[in-house]
Design a protein around this motif. Structure first.
Motif, PDB file in Angstrom:
ATOM      1  N   THR A   1       0.848  20.010  11.830  1.00 21.79           N
ATOM      2  CA  THR A   1       0.861  18.774  10.847  1.00 21.79           C
ATOM      3  C   THR A   1       2.096  18.516   9.844  1.00 21.79           C
ATOM      4  OG1 THR A   1      -0.354  17.276   9.544  1.00 21.79           O
ATOM      5  CG2 THR A   1      -0.841  19.676   8.981  1.00 21.79           C
ATOM      6  N   THR A   2       1.948  17.840   9.117  1.00 22.31           N
ATOM      7  CA  THR A   2       3.384  17.441   8.361  1.00 22.31           C
ATOM      8  C   THR A   2       3.139  18.320   6.919  1.00 22.31           C
ATOM      9  OG1 THR A   2       1.866  15.731   7.228  1.00 22.31           O
ATOM     10  CG2 THR A   2       3.624  15.265   9.156  1.00 22.31           C
ATOM     11  N   LEU A   3       2.918  17.879   6.036  1.00 23.33           N
ATOM     12  CA  LEU A   3       3.029  18.689   4.622  1.00 23.33           C
ATOM     13  C   LEU A   3       2.027  19.705   4.443  1.00 23.33           C
ATOM     14  CD1 LEU A   3       4.235  16.059   2.101  1.00 23.33           C
ATOM     15  CD2 LEU A   3       5.595  17.396   3.280  1.00 23.33           C
TER      16      LEU A   3
ATOM     17  N   GLY B   1       0.870  -1.255   0.064  1.00 22.93           N
ATOM     18  CA  GLY B   1       0.018   0.210  -0.051  1.00 22.93           C
ATOM     19  C   GLY B   1       0.799   1.434  -0.097  1.00 22.93           C
ATOM     20  N   ALA B   2       0.274   2.308   0.496  1.00 21.06           N
ATOM     21  CA  ALA B   2       1.087   3.742   0.800  1.00 21.06           C
ATOM     22  C   ALA B   2       2.150   3.704   1.725  1.00 21.06           C
ATOM     23  CB  ALA B   2       0.170   4.827   0.866  1.00 21.06           C
ATOM     24  N   PRO B   3       3.384   3.969   1.547  1.00 19.91           N
ATOM     25  CA  PRO B   3       4.382   4.074   2.619  1.00 19.91           C
ATOM     26  C   PRO B   3       4.091   5.100   3.435  1.00 19.91           C
ATOM     27  CG  PRO B   3       5.272   4.841   0.685  1.00 19.91           C
ATOM     28  CD  PRO B   3       3.952   4.285   0.153  1.00 19.91           C
ATOM     29  N   ALA B   4       3.186   6.040   3.090  1.00 24.23           N
ATOM     30  CA  ALA B   4       3.104   7.245   3.804  1.00 24.23           C
ATOM     31  C   ALA B   4       1.656   7.802   3.427  1.00 24.23           C
ATOM     32  CB  ALA B   4       4.119   8.352   3.744  1.00 24.23           C
TER      33      ALA B   4
ATOM     34  N   ASP C   1       9.804  11.145   7.642  1.00 18.73           N
ATOM     35  CA  ASP C   1      10.941  11.879   8.229  1.00 18.73           C
ATOM     36  C   ASP C   1      10.936  11.884   9.590  1.00 18.73           C
ATOM     37  OD1 ASP C   1      11.986  12.241   5.835  1.00 18.73           O
ATOM     38  OD2 ASP C   1      12.162  14.146   5.676  1.00 18.73           O
ATOM     39  N   LEU C   2       9.656  11.477   9.897  1.00 18.98           N
ATOM     40  CA  LEU C   2       9.294  11.508  11.477  1.00 18.98           C
ATOM     41  C   LEU C   2       9.802  10.341  12.324  1.00 18.98           C
ATOM     42  CD1 LEU C   2       5.775  13.211  11.318  1.00 18.98           C
ATOM     43  CD2 LEU C   2       8.005  14.488  12.039  1.00 18.98           C
TER      44      LEU C   2
ATOM     45  N   ALA D   1       0.380  10.980  13.633  1.00 17.90           N
ATOM     46  CA  ALA D   1       0.630   9.738  14.731  1.00 17.90           C
ATOM     47  C   ALA D   1       2.173   9.527  14.774  1.00 17.90           C
ATOM     48  CB  ALA D   1      -0.206   8.647  13.998  1.00 17.90           C
ATOM     49  N   GLY D   2       3.032   9.945  13.706  1.00 17.31           N
ATOM     50  CA  GLY D   2       4.436   9.858  13.888  1.00 17.31           C
ATOM     51  C   GLY D   2       4.905  11.113  14.766  1.00 17.31           C
TER      52      GLY D   2
END
Length: 237
Positions: free
Chosen positions: A116-118, A40-43, A150-151, A182-183
């Motif tokens: 959050t992230t991106l 599936g999706a790695p992220a 990266d987290l 969650a990371g």
């Protein structure tokens, strides 16, 4: 009590990190199991990834049901992918980390900010803020530009970026910070000390909500929308 954490990306390292955060807040009689798909999706960083993630959530729950099932499930991705579909499958609690984090943040203070992230994920975060009735409470949304994976090994530079955005949210009158991935679970305590307001990790929040619901005998309603879909009723019933 057994709670299964569903990490819908394929990163075992992130799944292990999520499990550590969950076990740190779980009661002694709560067994935490953390799973992720093999493919599936790695992220989860796009709408396409979210479709794969939602499918993975359903498949992971179905596999768990075939093995005997759990007392509650936590979807350990801030987009809460597959949340409604997951609730169709079971009558036990299913809690998304964004949902739990926002509700607890609104209890801990009158306002909160999300970090959050991106930045490309902010649209989904805004959608969830509206869905969960938090438009008045949420005073800021910020993307750190740090990719999810990266987290797994958060450098001091990444931490500083996230910390600065948390400080910006407090300056925008946020009483509480919600970490939008969650990371980021392992950063929660240090950030709370740094910014001087409560910092909510969605994994810990969701485990608390899910376990409390299970103890109180509050499951997922089967009255209408979350009744088992006919084509899957034979498999999960």
């Amino acid at each position: 009590m057994r709670i299964t954490l569903l990490n819908p990306n394929t990163s075992r390292a992130m799944t292990d990190k999520i499990a550590v955060a969950a076990r740190a807040v779980a009661a002694p009689d709560v067994e935490i199991t953390a799973v992720n798909p093999d493919v599936g999706a790695p992220a989860i960083e796009s709408h396409g990834d979210e479709i794969l993630a939602a499918s993975a959530v359903v498949e992971l729950i179905e596999a768990d049901l075939r093995a005997g099932g759990s007392d509650a499930y936590v979807i350990a991705c801030f987009g809460d992918p597959g949340l409604d579909a997951a609730r169709e499958l079971v009558d036990v609690p299913v809690v998304g980390v964004a949902e739990a984090a926002m509700h607890l943040a609104a209890i801990a203070g009158r306002s909160f900010g999300v970090v959050t992230t991106l930045t490309r994920t902010l649209g989904r975060a805004r959608d969830l803020v509206e869905r969960y009735g938090m438009s008045r409470a949420c005073v800021s949304l910020a993307g750190s530009g740090i990719p999810v994976l990266d987290l797994e090994d958060t450098s001091s530079e990444a931490y500083e970026t996230i910390a600065r955005l948390c400080e910006d949210a407090v300056a925008a009158e946020a009483d509480v910070i919600v970490l939008g991935c969650a990371g980021m679970a392992d950063l929660c305590a240090a950030l709370a000390v740094r910014v001087g307001v409560p910092v909510v990790d969605g994994v810990a929040a969701a485990v608390g909500v899910a376990s409390s619901m299970a103890r109180a005998g509050i499951g997922t309603s089967k009255r209408d929308e979350y009744a088992p879909p006919p084509r899957r009723a034979a498999l999960v019933g």
